[in-house]
Design an enzyme around this catalytic site. Structure first.
Site, short mmCIF file in Angstrom:
data_model
loop_
_atom_site.label_atom_id
_atom_site.label_comp_id
_atom_site.label_asym_id
_atom_site.label_seq_id
_atom_site.Cartn_x
_atom_site.Cartn_y
_atom_site.Cartn_z
N TYR A 1 2.08 -8.48 -1.12
CA TYR A 1 1.59 -9.60 -0.32
C TYR A 1 2.78 -10.35 0.31
O TYR A 1 3.78 -10.63 -0.36
CB TYR A 1 0.76 -10.58 -1.18
CG TYR A 1 0.57 -11.90 -0.45
CD1 TYR A 1 -0.34 -11.98 0.60
CD2 TYR A 1 1.37 -13.00 -0.73
CE1 TYR A 1 -0.46 -13.16 1.33
CE2 TYR A 1 1.25 -14.18 0.00
CZ TYR A 1 0.33 -14.25 1.03
OH TYR A 1 0.22 -15.40 1.76
N ARG B 1 -4.09 -13.45 6.77
CA ARG B 1 -2.97 -13.90 7.60
C ARG B 1 -2.82 -13.08 8.88
O ARG B 1 -3.28 -11.95 8.96
CB ARG B 1 -1.67 -13.73 6.80
CG ARG B 1 -1.60 -14.52 5.51
CD ARG B 1 -1.26 -15.95 5.77
NE ARG B 1 -1.20 -16.75 4.57
CZ ARG B 1 -0.35 -17.75 4.41
NH1 ARG B 1 0.52 -18.07 5.33
NH2 ARG B 1 -0.37 -18.48 3.31
C1 OXD Z 1 3.02 -20.44 2.48
C2 OXD Z 1 3.27 -19.64 3.70
O1 OXD Z 1 2.37 -19.94 1.54
O2 OXD Z 1 3.88 -20.18 4.63
O3 OXD Z 1 3.49 -21.58 2.44
O4 OXD Z 1 2.90 -18.47 3.74
#
Ligand code: OXD
Ligand code: MN
Length: 616
Positions: free
Chosen positions: A199, A378
């Site tokens: 991840y 994401r």
């Molecule tokens: C976090 C990111 O988890 O920026 O802060 O991915």
């Protein structure tokens, strides 16, 4: 073939290969040809799914294992010789024990695989801010993401020369076994080891591991700062530009603020927001006595759910080419992606983030298990895709900061915005930040926890020393930025957000910047300077707090109000945090600020009073 003669790099690669025992070693030169070949290979192996080339050119979808969807704070270690140096804010492991454990787990884990050697730079190569890292990994996904998020290739090795130093990063996927997952940092050795995860936040070692945890440690020793902050530029109608950095915890809107589109009447006047960074700022003292900041990254690793044309048009646009999506849903009607909040209509035919057909009829937005995309899904998008990327994005000297803003998710107590009385008071405000947890890390969400300067998971050393470093930085700059705190998340008694947020945050930014130029009024309260409701421009603001209840000036008054009783409780809470969590390394300056807060609140016990003149 090795791309360098730097003996330290060669030694690190050799040692890593001896440990992982890969079948093959490939050096990443960053060329378009090599990257295209890797994408093709990943599509063949199923690691990536190619998306619709017309609608999303050069875009791919990746799914992680279901046990590997977020940062794992309880498996993230700072390995310093002296336990106290890691501080109570970090999990600690003895470096010798950590190396042994990691070696045991990683030994032979790359058999049958390729080990990729990624030379990368955090910051523009050649800038005095920039630092070079070498990550070895057995994951093509990591190579491709690092190629978006950092500046990758031979130029980084050239910058190192024959004997330049670098941050070592070793990543091995192993079996993605959650029980043997470790994200280890050795700040005293400039080394990071990550095993059993794939991840982003755990494996793109340039990001949280290097640019925050290791860099914060380097910054303390070298007199600069590595912060979990966005950087944005505001252009005024007359062309003047001002820059602001803001620290919000993970998944609390840094990307949205960094890319905001101001309300129409600001646009008509000629205001513009430009994005320098959305997650990390490296900050140094300039010769002019100001603090200067760069974004060491080269892309955005943004949270997908909730991103849409209205909430963040610029982020959405940034994902339209050359982007890798992770754990979002696949719309099989047109081979595009979908996530909750992307559109009101639910797509009919989707594969969810776990790879199973998704039934829109069963979707219940309150039940995360019915979501098509993971809440921490994401996009990894190149910064150059962003329509509002700043012309200063690639600047070697960075941008001068007029203001630093802290902020968290607080349903009550904390007003929409307030200003610190001075630098040390600003440091106190940052140190006392708390926020509700989000899906960016494993564990329960919505739990209020202390997250000083949004750096709780990212400070690579003792939090008390980190506070002291902030105080020291303030002593060294003659013209420091003013410090503010914002809270976009105040709720009414039914849990509805009282402030519209997103583009309307421009109204608050305007007040902040005016304060920096002594052009706006404020009221002095027990906690700092707060605007009067009339000081915030509400022109054309059209927001429905709940059905039939439109936002009005009284709502603004309510979210600017300081309740001295609540703040007395907050002060007790901060004291408990200082005493029980950080203990004896809290700088005296912060104890003094806490004392002042208590005294101020006890003296008032109701909303405050004294108005300051804009020119005082
Ligand atoms: C976090 C990111 O988890 O920026 O802060 O991915
Ligand atoms: Mn972040």
């Amino acid at each position: 073939m090795a791309l360098t003669k730097n003996s330290k790099v060669l030694e690190f690669v050799e040692e890593s290969a001896q440990l992982g025992q890969p079948d093959k070693i490939v050096w990443i030169d960053g060329s378009a040809k090599q990257i295209a070949a890797l994408k093709e290979e990943a599509v063949k192996s199923g690691e990536l799914i190619k998306l619709n080339e017309q609608l999303l050119p050069d875009c791919y979808l990746h799914r992680t294992k279901v046990n590997d969807v977020a940062r794992v704070e309880d498996r993230t270690f700072i390995c310093t010789k002296n336990r106290d140096d890691a501080g109570p804010n970090n999990y600690w492991m003895d470096p010798r024990q950590a190396y042994e454990l990691a070696n045991e787990i990683a030994r032979g884990s790359m058999k049958g695989r390729t080990m990729y050697v990624i030379p990368y730079s955090m910051g523009v190569v050649g800038s005095s801010f920039a630092k070079i890292g070498i990550e070895v990994t057995d994951s093509i996904y990591v190579v491709l993401n690092m190629n978006i998020m950092t500046r990758v290739g031979k130029q980084c090795l050239d910058a190192l020369g024959k004997d330049g130093d670098f941050i070592k990063g070793f990543h091995a996927k192993c079996n993605v076994d959650a029980d043997k997952r470790y994200i280890m940092h050795f700040p005293e050795d400039n080394t990071i080891i990550s095993v059993n995860s794939a991840y982003g936040g755990n494996v793109l070692l340039g990001k949280k591991c290097f640019a925050l945890r290791i860099a914060s440690y380097l910054g303390k020793n070298e007199g600069w700062m590595a912060e979990h902050m966005l950087i944005l530029g505001v252009t005024y109608p007359d062309g003047e530009k001002k820059y602001v950095a803001a620290a919000f915890p993970s998944a609390c809107g840094k990307t949205n603020l960094a890319m905001l589109i101001p309300p129409k009447h600001y646009l008509e006047k000629g205001y513009k927001i430009e994005t320098v960074g959305d997650d990390i700022a490296w900050i140094r003292r300039g010769e002019d006595g100001r603090l200067w900041a760069v974004n060491p990254e080269n892309g955005f690793f943004g949270v997908a759910p909730g991103t849409n044309e209205h909430s963040n048009y610029n982020a959405l646009k940034s994902t339209k080419r050359g982007t890798i999506f992770t754990n979002v849903a696949l719309n099989t009607d047109n081979m595009t992606v979908w996530w909750e909040g992307l559109s009101k209509e639910l797509p009919e035919h989707c594969i969810d983030w776990t790879g199973k057909p998704w039934d829109p009829a069963k979707f219940d937005k309150k039940d995360k298990s019915t979501c098509a995309a993971h809440p921490n899904s994401r996009f990894t998008a190149p910064a150059t895709n962003c329509p509002c990327v700043s012309p200063e994005f690639d600047s070697k000297r960075g941008v001068p900061l007029s203001a630093i803003i802290f902020g968290g998710r607080r349903a009550s107590t904390t007003p929409l915005v307030y200003e610190a009385r001075d630098w040390n008071h600003g440091v106190f405000i940052g140190s006392a930040m708390s926020s509700e947890t989000t899906a960016a890390a494993t564990g329960a969400t919505g739990v209020l926890r202390h997250d000083p300067m949004a750096m709780k998971p990212f400070t690579g050393y003792h939090m008390g020393d980190y506070f002291a470093h902030w105080i020291e930085m303030g002593e060294k700059v003659t013209n420091p930025p003013k410090i503010f705190n914002v809270n976009w998340f105040r709720c009414d008694k039914d849990g509805n957000f009282m402030w519209p947020g997103f583009g309307d945050n421009m109204r608050v930014l305007e007040w902040i910047l005016k304060r920096c130029e002594n052009k706006a009024d404020a009221v002095e309260t027990p906690i700092g300077f707060v605007p009067r409701a009339e000081d915030i421009d509400l022109t054309d603001l059209d927001y429905e707090i709940k059905k039939g209840k439109k936002f009005a000036i009284d709502d603004l008054k309510e979210i600017l109000e300081i309740d001295a009783d609540k703040w007395l409780k907050e002060a007790d809470e901060i004291e408990g945090y200082y005493k029980n969590s950080i203990k004896d390394r809290i700088p005296q300056e912060l104890w003094d600020c806490l004392e002042t807060l208590k005294n101020n609140c006890s003296a008032v016990k109701k909303p405050a009073k004294k108005s300051t003149d804009k020119n005082d």
